[in-house]
Design a protein around this motif. Structure first.
Motif, PDB file in Angstrom:
ATOM      1  N   VAL A  92      44.190  51.297  39.892  1.00 52.13           N
ATOM      2  CA  VAL A  92      43.098  50.836  40.747  1.00 52.13           C
ATOM      3  C   VAL A  92      42.749  49.386  40.421  1.00 52.13           C
ATOM      4  O   VAL A  92      42.510  48.566  41.314  1.00 52.13           O
ATOM      5  CB  VAL A  92      41.857  51.737  40.593  1.00 52.13           C
ATOM      6  CG1 VAL A  92      40.701  51.217  41.439  1.00 52.13           C
ATOM      7  CG2 VAL A  92      42.182  53.171  40.992  1.00 52.13           C
ATOM      8  N   SER A  93      42.736  49.055  39.134  1.00 49.92           N
ATOM      9  CA  SER A  93      42.452  47.681  38.727  1.00 49.92           C
ATOM     10  C   SER A  93      43.500  46.717  39.257  1.00 49.92           C
ATOM     11  O   SER A  93      43.184  45.611  39.704  1.00 49.92           O
ATOM     12  CB  SER A  93      42.391  47.579  37.195  1.00 49.92           C
ATOM     13  OG  SER A  93      41.376  48.387  36.670  1.00 49.92           O
ATOM     14  N   ILE A  94      44.757  47.129  39.198  1.00 52.85           N
ATOM     15  CA  ILE A  94      45.828  46.269  39.691  1.00 52.85           C
ATOM     16  C   ILE A  94      45.668  46.020  41.191  1.00 52.85           C
ATOM     17  O   ILE A  94      45.814  44.893  41.669  1.00 52.85           O
ATOM     18  CB  ILE A  94      47.200  46.897  39.401  1.00 52.85           C
ATOM     19  CG1 ILE A  94      47.455  46.924  37.889  1.00 52.85           C
ATOM     20  CG2 ILE A  94      48.314  46.130  40.095  1.00 52.85           C
ATOM     21  CD1 ILE A  94      48.701  47.680  37.490  1.00 52.85           C
ATOM     22  N   ILE A  95      45.340  47.072  41.939  1.00 51.79           N
ATOM     23  CA  ILE A  95      45.144  46.907  43.381  1.00 51.79           C
ATOM     24  C   ILE A  95      43.984  45.962  43.651  1.00 51.79           C
ATOM     25  O   ILE A  95      44.065  45.083  44.516  1.00 51.79           O
ATOM     26  CB  ILE A  95      44.906  48.272  44.046  1.00 51.79           C
ATOM     27  CG1 ILE A  95      46.161  49.147  43.929  1.00 51.79           C
ATOM     28  CG2 ILE A  95      44.525  48.100  45.508  1.00 51.79           C
ATOM     29  CD1 ILE A  95      45.962  50.559  44.417  1.00 51.79           C
ATOM     30  N   PHE A  96      42.890  46.132  42.911  1.00 55.47           N
ATOM     31  CA  PHE A  96      41.723  45.279  43.113  1.00 55.47           C
ATOM     32  C   PHE A  96      42.052  43.819  42.816  1.00 55.47           C
ATOM     33  O   PHE A  96      41.458  42.902  43.395  1.00 55.47           O
ATOM     34  CB  PHE A  96      40.575  45.770  42.236  1.00 55.47           C
ATOM     35  CG  PHE A  96      39.230  45.212  42.626  1.00 55.47           C
ATOM     36  CD1 PHE A  96      38.958  44.844  43.930  1.00 55.47           C
ATOM     37  CD2 PHE A  96      38.229  45.079  41.684  1.00 55.47           C
ATOM     38  CE1 PHE A  96      37.711  44.347  44.293  1.00 55.47           C
ATOM     39  CE2 PHE A  96      36.980  44.586  42.029  1.00 55.47           C
ATOM     40  CZ  PHE A  96      36.721  44.219  43.339  1.00 55.47           C
ATOM     41  N   CYS A  97      42.999  43.584  41.915  1.00 52.96           N
ATOM     42  CA  CYS A  97      43.397  42.213  41.598  1.00 52.96           C
ATOM     43  C   CYS A  97      44.013  41.500  42.796  1.00 52.96           C
ATOM     44  O   CYS A  97      44.052  40.262  42.829  1.00 52.96           O
ATOM     45  CB  CYS A  97      44.400  42.197  40.449  1.00 52.96           C
ATOM     46  SG  CYS A  97      43.697  42.618  38.866  1.00 52.96           S
ATOM     47  N   LEU A  98      44.491  42.253  43.765  1.00 51.76           N
ATOM     48  CA  LEU A  98      45.061  41.626  44.954  1.00 51.76           C
ATOM     49  C   LEU A  98      44.003  40.909  45.780  1.00 51.76           C
ATOM     50  O   LEU A  98      44.349  40.186  46.722  1.00 51.76           O
ATOM     51  CB  LEU A  98      45.771  42.675  45.815  1.00 51.76           C
ATOM     52  CG  LEU A  98      46.997  43.338  45.184  1.00 51.76           C
ATOM     53  CD1 LEU A  98      47.566  44.399  46.113  1.00 51.76           C
ATOM     54  CD2 LEU A  98      48.060  42.298  44.854  1.00 51.76           C
ATOM     55  N   SER A  99      42.727  41.083  45.439  1.00 54.86           N
ATOM     56  CA  SER A  99      41.680  40.330  46.137  1.00 54.86           C
ATOM     57  C   SER A  99      41.876  38.826  45.942  1.00 54.86           C
ATOM     58  O   SER A  99      41.439  38.029  46.775  1.00 54.86           O
ATOM     59  CB  SER A  99      40.289  40.746  45.645  1.00 54.86           C
ATOM     60  OG  SER A  99      40.134  40.485  44.265  1.00 54.86           O
ATOM     61  N   VAL A 100      42.519  38.435  44.843  1.00 56.56           N
ATOM     62  CA  VAL A 100      42.835  37.013  44.644  1.00 56.56           C
ATOM     63  C   VAL A 100      43.712  36.509  45.788  1.00 56.56           C
ATOM     64  O   VAL A 100      43.413  35.498  46.432  1.00 56.56           O
ATOM     65  CB  VAL A 100      43.540  36.794  43.293  1.00 56.56           C
ATOM     66  CG1 VAL A 100      43.931  35.334  43.130  1.00 56.56           C
ATOM     67  CG2 VAL A 100      42.653  37.229  42.145  1.00 56.56           C
ATOM     68  N   ALA A 101      44.796  37.226  46.054  1.00 57.75           N
ATOM     69  CA  ALA A 101      45.702  36.822  47.128  1.00 57.75           C
ATOM     70  C   ALA A 101      45.014  36.920  48.485  1.00 57.75           C
ATOM     71  O   ALA A 101      45.157  36.025  49.337  1.00 57.75           O
ATOM     72  CB  ALA A 101      46.961  37.695  47.107  1.00 57.75           C
ATOM     73  N   PHE A 102      44.262  38.010  48.702  1.00 50.57           N
ATOM     74  CA  PHE A 102      43.542  38.157  49.970  1.00 50.57           C
ATOM     75  C   PHE A 102      42.556  37.011  50.179  1.00 50.57           C
ATOM     76  O   PHE A 102      42.411  36.484  51.288  1.00 50.57           O
ATOM     77  CB  PHE A 102      42.790  39.490  50.005  1.00 50.57           C
ATOM     78  CG  PHE A 102      43.671  40.687  50.261  1.00 50.57           C
ATOM     79  CD1 PHE A 102      44.654  40.646  51.227  1.00 50.57           C
ATOM     80  CD2 PHE A 102      43.507  41.854  49.535  1.00 50.57           C
ATOM     81  CE1 PHE A 102      45.458  41.744  51.473  1.00 50.57           C
ATOM     82  CE2 PHE A 102      44.298  42.957  49.761  1.00 50.57           C
ATOM     83  CZ  PHE A 102      45.286  42.907  50.731  1.00 50.57           C
ATOM     84  N   ASN A 103      41.840  36.632  49.121  1.00 51.04           N
ATOM     85  CA  ASN A 103      40.856  35.559  49.245  1.00 51.04           C
ATOM     86  C   ASN A 103      41.514  34.210  49.523  1.00 51.04           C
ATOM     87  O   ASN A 103      40.969  33.379  50.248  1.00 51.04           O
ATOM     88  CB  ASN A 103      40.004  35.465  47.972  1.00 51.04           C
ATOM     89  CG  ASN A 103      38.848  36.441  47.986  1.00 51.04           C
ATOM     90  OD1 ASN A 103      38.743  37.279  48.871  1.00 51.04           O
ATOM     91  ND2 ASN A 103      37.978  36.341  47.002  1.00 51.04           N
ATOM     92  N   ILE A 104      42.660  33.981  48.909  1.00 48.00           N
ATOM     93  CA  ILE A 104      43.376  32.727  49.170  1.00 48.00           C
ATOM     94  C   ILE A 104      43.776  32.638  50.634  1.00 48.00           C
ATOM     95  O   ILE A 104      43.556  31.623  51.308  1.00 48.00           O
ATOM     96  CB  ILE A 104      44.608  32.619  48.257  1.00 48.00           C
ATOM     97  CG1 ILE A 104      44.178  32.431  46.795  1.00 48.00           C
ATOM     98  CG2 ILE A 104      45.496  31.464  48.696  1.00 48.00           C
ATOM     99  CD1 ILE A 104      45.321  32.509  45.811  1.00 48.00           C
ATOM    100  N   VAL A 105      44.350  33.713  51.148  1.00 51.43           N
ATOM    101  CA  VAL A 105      44.792  33.734  52.550  1.00 51.43           C
ATOM    102  C   VAL A 105      43.595  33.672  53.493  1.00 51.43           C
ATOM    103  O   VAL A 105      43.557  32.879  54.439  1.00 51.43           O
ATOM    104  CB  VAL A 105      45.645  34.984  52.829  1.00 51.43           C
ATOM    105  CG1 VAL A 105      45.992  35.071  54.315  1.00 51.43           C
ATOM    106  CG2 VAL A 105      46.913  34.968  51.994  1.00 51.43           C
ATOM    107  N   ASN A 106      42.593  34.520  53.246  1.00 48.76           N
ATOM    108  CA  ASN A 106      41.426  34.550  54.131  1.00 48.76           C
ATOM    109  C   ASN A 106      40.619  33.254  54.044  1.00 48.76           C
ATOM    110  O   ASN A 106      40.024  32.815  55.039  1.00 48.76           O
ATOM    111  CB  ASN A 106      40.536  35.740  53.786  1.00 48.76           C
ATOM    112  CG  ASN A 106      41.171  37.056  54.188  1.00 48.76           C
ATOM    113  OD1 ASN A 106      41.973  37.114  55.121  1.00 48.76           O
ATOM    114  ND2 ASN A 106      40.824  38.120  53.482  1.00 48.76           N
ATOM    115  N   GLY A 107      40.563  32.663  52.851  1.00 44.35           N
ATOM    116  CA  GLY A 107      39.871  31.382  52.716  1.00 44.35           C
ATOM    117  C   GLY A 107      40.544  30.294  53.520  1.00 44.35           C
ATOM    118  O   GLY A 107      39.881  29.417  54.083  1.00 44.35           O
TER     119      GLY A 107
END
Length: 309
Positions: A92-107
């Motif tokens: 679950v922690s590893i999946i949540f870490c993908l927020s970094v990539a999501f934030n970069i793209v969404n930003g």
């Protein structure tokens, strides 16, 4: 201040996994999320009232708060609680870490923020490092159907969290205050979750055990009210891509607690993963400023704190 906020977020969110585990039991996970954010919003409203901060906002601004509440304090946490029923905490922690990539793209898409190659590479290194840390635990999972369902729930929750980050950045960009905005957003998130639970006929029971109540109190006050104010303040100061890197670092706190309380056994691969995450983390936070400071000084001269600031 950035380092202080960052450290606070990593410490508090790194310990919330214990609270979530304490809450998984006889109470429906969605109901537990509703309880959590009712209490968290109440804590923030009391704090705002004590400090006599302005709380009146226009209807359009309440819509902004409601959007953040739906994305960050309702749907995403409901999905994460259910995700935690199917997957081990490391995954679950590893999946949540993908927020970094999501934030970069969404930003880049929604905020027109430039994307540096350094941030992307460091984020990937952090995710790889965490995969090394939790790889053995992930591979030990035997129920393939549960894994697929848990991963889908986790990815959906992480994507919603990232959208909430972008909306919060937009709110701060137009001058909306962090503390009052977080209070209203958590209140709206609790309302949406409560209405959703009523719609599906969930039982609003309470487990009166010290275990459940301690987890609820910790998650509401420390893991939500305090941690999210710190995180959203950090997000407004350094941007969603760099702020989200806290989600890569906080599993290290969870792993340390697992070592102490759950007898987690370290492997050489896990040690290398920790070193990789720490190095990538330091590079994202201060690499650019460190290189700039070093270029301004003659060789062999120490770098002082003012140059790094």
């Amino acid at each position: 201040m950035n380092l202080l906020l960052y450290g606070l977020v990593v410490l508090l969110w790194g310990t919330t996994w214990i609270g979530i585990k304490l809450q998984l039991g006889s109470v429906d996970p969605a109901v537990s999320v509703a309880y959590r954010y009712i209490l968290a919003a109440l804590c923030l409203f009391i704090w705002v009232r004590a400090r006599r901060l302005p709380m009146r906002f226009r209807p359009s601004e309440h819509l902004r708060f409601a959007a953040v509440g739906l994305l960050m304090y309702s749907t995403n946490y409901v999905l994460f609680y259910y995700c935690s029923k199917y997957l081990v905490s490391g995954l679950v922690s590893i999946i949540f870490c993908l927020s970094v990539a999501f934030n970069i793209v969404n930003g880049r898409i929604f905020l027109k923020r430039p994307v540096s190659v350094e941030v992307i590479l460091a984020a990937l290194a952090g995710v790889v490092g965490l995969s090394m840390i939790f790889g053995r635990e992930v591979m030990s999972t035997s129920h393939a159907r549960d894994v697929v369902l848990g991963v889908l729930l986790g990815l959906g929750a992480t994507l919603l969290f990232s959208f909430g980050n972008i909306m919060s950045s937009k709110n701060q960009a137009v001058g909306l205050p962090v503390v009052q905005g977080t209070a209203w957003s958590m209140g709206y998130g609790a309302l949406f979750t409560t209405l959703g639970c009523l719609a599906i006929g969930a039982n609003f029971s309470v487990e009166w055990s010290p275990r459940y109540l301690a987890g609820l109190f910790y998650l509401a006050v420390f893991g939500s009210a305090i941690a999210f104010v710190a995180y959203l303040t950090l997000l407004g100061r350094i941007g969603p891509d760099r702020a989200a890197y806290a989600t890569v670092a906080f599993p290290l706190v969870s792993l340390t607690l697992s070592t102490i309380f759950e007898h987690y056994t370290w492997s050489p691969l896990a040690v290398l993963g920790v070193l990789l995450v720490l190095a990538a983390n330091a590079f994202v936070l201060g690499g650019k400023h460190l290189r700039r400071a070093l270029r301004r000084r003659p060789a062999g001269t120490a770098v002082n704190q003012e140059e790094l600031a």
